[in-house]
Design a protein around this motif. Structure first.
Motif, mmCIF file in Angstrom:
data_model
loop_
_atom_site.group_PDB
_atom_site.id
_atom_site.type_symbol
_atom_site.label_atom_id
_atom_site.label_comp_id
_atom_site.label_asym_id
_atom_site.label_seq_id
_atom_site.Cartn_x
_atom_site.Cartn_y
_atom_site.Cartn_z
ATOM 1 N N ALA A 35 0.874 -1.182 0.000
ATOM 2 C CA ALA A 35 0.000 0.000 0.000
ATOM 3 C C ALA A 35 0.906 1.226 0.000
ATOM 4 O O ALA A 35 0.927 2.026 0.930
ATOM 5 C CB ALA A 35 -0.910 -0.019 1.213
ATOM 6 N N CYS A 75 2.851 4.155 -2.846
ATOM 7 C CA CYS A 75 2.790 4.744 -4.179
ATOM 8 C C CYS A 75 3.807 4.104 -5.132
ATOM 9 O O CYS A 75 4.953 3.832 -4.757
ATOM 10 C CB CYS A 75 3.059 6.246 -4.103
ATOM 11 S SG CYS A 75 1.804 7.175 -3.204
ATOM 12 N N ALA A 78 0.805 -0.765 -6.376
ATOM 13 C CA ALA A 78 0.194 0.432 -6.959
ATOM 14 C C ALA A 78 0.910 0.868 -8.227
ATOM 15 O O ALA A 78 2.138 0.865 -8.296
ATOM 16 C CB ALA A 78 0.205 1.579 -5.948
ATOM 17 N N GLN A 79 0.099 1.309 -9.206
ATOM 18 C CA GLN A 79 0.660 1.769 -10.474
ATOM 19 C C GLN A 79 0.977 3.258 -10.472
ATOM 20 O O GLN A 79 1.672 3.730 -11.361
ATOM 21 C CB GLN A 79 -0.340 1.498 -11.596
ATOM 22 C CG GLN A 79 -0.694 0.045 -11.775
ATOM 23 C CD GLN A 79 -1.688 -0.142 -12.908
ATOM 24 O OE1 GLN A 79 -1.319 -0.304 -14.060
ATOM 25 N NE2 GLN A 79 -2.962 -0.083 -12.573
ATOM 26 N N LEU A 89 -0.854 7.216 -4.860
ATOM 27 C CA LEU A 89 -2.184 6.930 -4.330
ATOM 28 C C LEU A 89 -2.611 7.974 -3.295
ATOM 29 O O LEU A 89 -1.798 8.406 -2.484
ATOM 30 C CB LEU A 89 -2.183 5.557 -3.660
ATOM 31 C CG LEU A 89 -1.812 4.365 -4.543
ATOM 32 C CD1 LEU A 89 -1.653 3.119 -3.682
ATOM 33 C CD2 LEU A 89 -2.869 4.145 -5.617
ATOM 34 N N THR A 118 -6.802 4.983 -0.317
ATOM 35 C CA THR A 118 -6.056 3.732 -0.276
ATOM 36 C C THR A 118 -6.333 2.975 1.010
ATOM 37 O O THR A 118 -6.494 1.747 1.005
ATOM 38 C CB THR A 118 -4.545 4.008 -0.387
ATOM 39 O OG1 THR A 118 -4.304 4.786 -1.561
ATOM 40 C CG2 THR A 118 -3.754 2.718 -0.467
ATOM 41 N N GLN A 174 -12.590 -2.969 -4.699
ATOM 42 C CA GLN A 174 -12.658 -1.886 -5.678
ATOM 43 C C GLN A 174 -14.082 -1.674 -6.193
ATOM 44 O O GLN A 174 -14.503 -0.535 -6.411
ATOM 45 C CB GLN A 174 -11.690 -2.181 -6.818
ATOM 46 C CG GLN A 174 -10.231 -2.081 -6.382
ATOM 47 C CD GLN A 174 -9.263 -2.534 -7.454
ATOM 48 O OE1 GLN A 174 -9.472 -3.559 -8.095
ATOM 49 N NE2 GLN A 174 -8.182 -1.793 -7.644
ATOM 50 N N GLY A 186 -5.711 2.252 -9.160
ATOM 51 C CA GLY A 186 -4.250 2.128 -9.218
ATOM 52 C C GLY A 186 -3.705 0.877 -8.595
ATOM 53 O O GLY A 186 -2.562 0.490 -8.852
ATOM 54 N N LEU A 187 -4.481 0.200 -7.749
ATOM 55 C CA LEU A 187 -4.014 -1.016 -7.095
ATOM 56 C C LEU A 187 -4.306 -2.219 -7.971
ATOM 57 O O LEU A 187 -5.426 -2.408 -8.452
ATOM 58 C CB LEU A 187 -4.717 -1.176 -5.731
ATOM 59 C CG LEU A 187 -4.258 -0.176 -4.668
ATOM 60 C CD1 LEU A 187 -5.299 -0.075 -3.558
ATOM 61 C CD2 LEU A 187 -2.909 -0.599 -4.098
#
Length: 219
Positions: free
Chosen positions: A134, A136, A166-167, A170, A175, A200, A213-214
């Motif tokens: 979790a 960034c 994560a892409q 966040l 998050t 999500q 993003g996850l």
């Protein structure tokens, strides 16, 4: 790596390490929601865990359990290098960054635990069933043109069963919300990929940057 991950049985039962918003000494802003997230994950789902970082109201560990710590790079490396037990969960609620061609976790005192350094710590060590990053940009490669040198890929190559990472950068509060829902589904017996999807889906009414993003890697 794809074939290895497909063949891996992700054992979530086992030792658990939770890292919650270590004090970076001013190298990055505090993450109060990540600290709360780590506290909730510790108290509600893994009270037997070892807890590192700023507790935010959570004790360092049960009176009968292992001691806590500041959340230093050395503490995380030592836990990963211990090959006496396999399986279990690693949950890192902290800063992640890509700088100078290195993907890294930002831990206590502002020390950076890079993907290369993690590769050394995990080479012959513990193989967690589930790693939750979790943090960034933890699925972003530090160099090259694919994900080969991301933090997520480092854990997969070391034998982790499932990795959530994560892409992009966040938002702290969003998050935290996803992560708590994710662990609720894990506790209900859902496999990690399905648990993330369900978490999500519950937040589809929010901006896409809050939850999309996850992503999940592995089994």
């Amino acid at each position: 790596m794809l074939c290895r991950a497909a063949a891996t049985q992700a054992r979530i039962d086992g030792p658990v390490l939770i890292v919650g918003d270590p004090d970076t000494g001013g190298a990055a802003p505090d993450l109060p929601a990540a600290r709360e997230e780590a506290r909730i994950v510790y108290r509600r789902f893994f009270p037997q865990a070892r807890y590192l970082g700023r507790a935010g109201g959570a004790p360092a560990g049960p009176a009968s359990g292992p001691p806590g710590g500041a959340g230093s790079a050395a503490e995380v490396e030592a836990w990963l290098a211990d090959d006496s037990e396999t399986g279990g969960v690693l949950h890192l609620a902290c800063h992640g960054e890509v700088r100078d061609d290195q993907a890294s976790l930002l831990l206590h005192g502002g020390e950076r635990l890079s993907a290369d350094r993690l590769a050394g710590a995990t080479r012959n060590g513990r193989r967690p069933g589930l790693v939750v990053l979790a943090a960034c940009r933890s699925a972003v490669s530090g160099r090259g043109w694919d994900e080969a040198f991301s933090l997520a890929a480092t854990f997969l190559s070391a034998g982790a069963g499932s990795v959530v990472a994560a892409q992009w950068s966040l938002p702290d509060r969003a998050t935290s919300d996803v992560m708590v829902l994710f662990h609720e589904h894990i506790a209900a017996g859902r496999p990690p990929a399905d648990a993330l999807r369900r978490a999500q889906l519950a937040l589809l009414d929010r901006p896409v940057t809050d939850w999309a993003g996850l992503i999940h890697f592995g089994r």
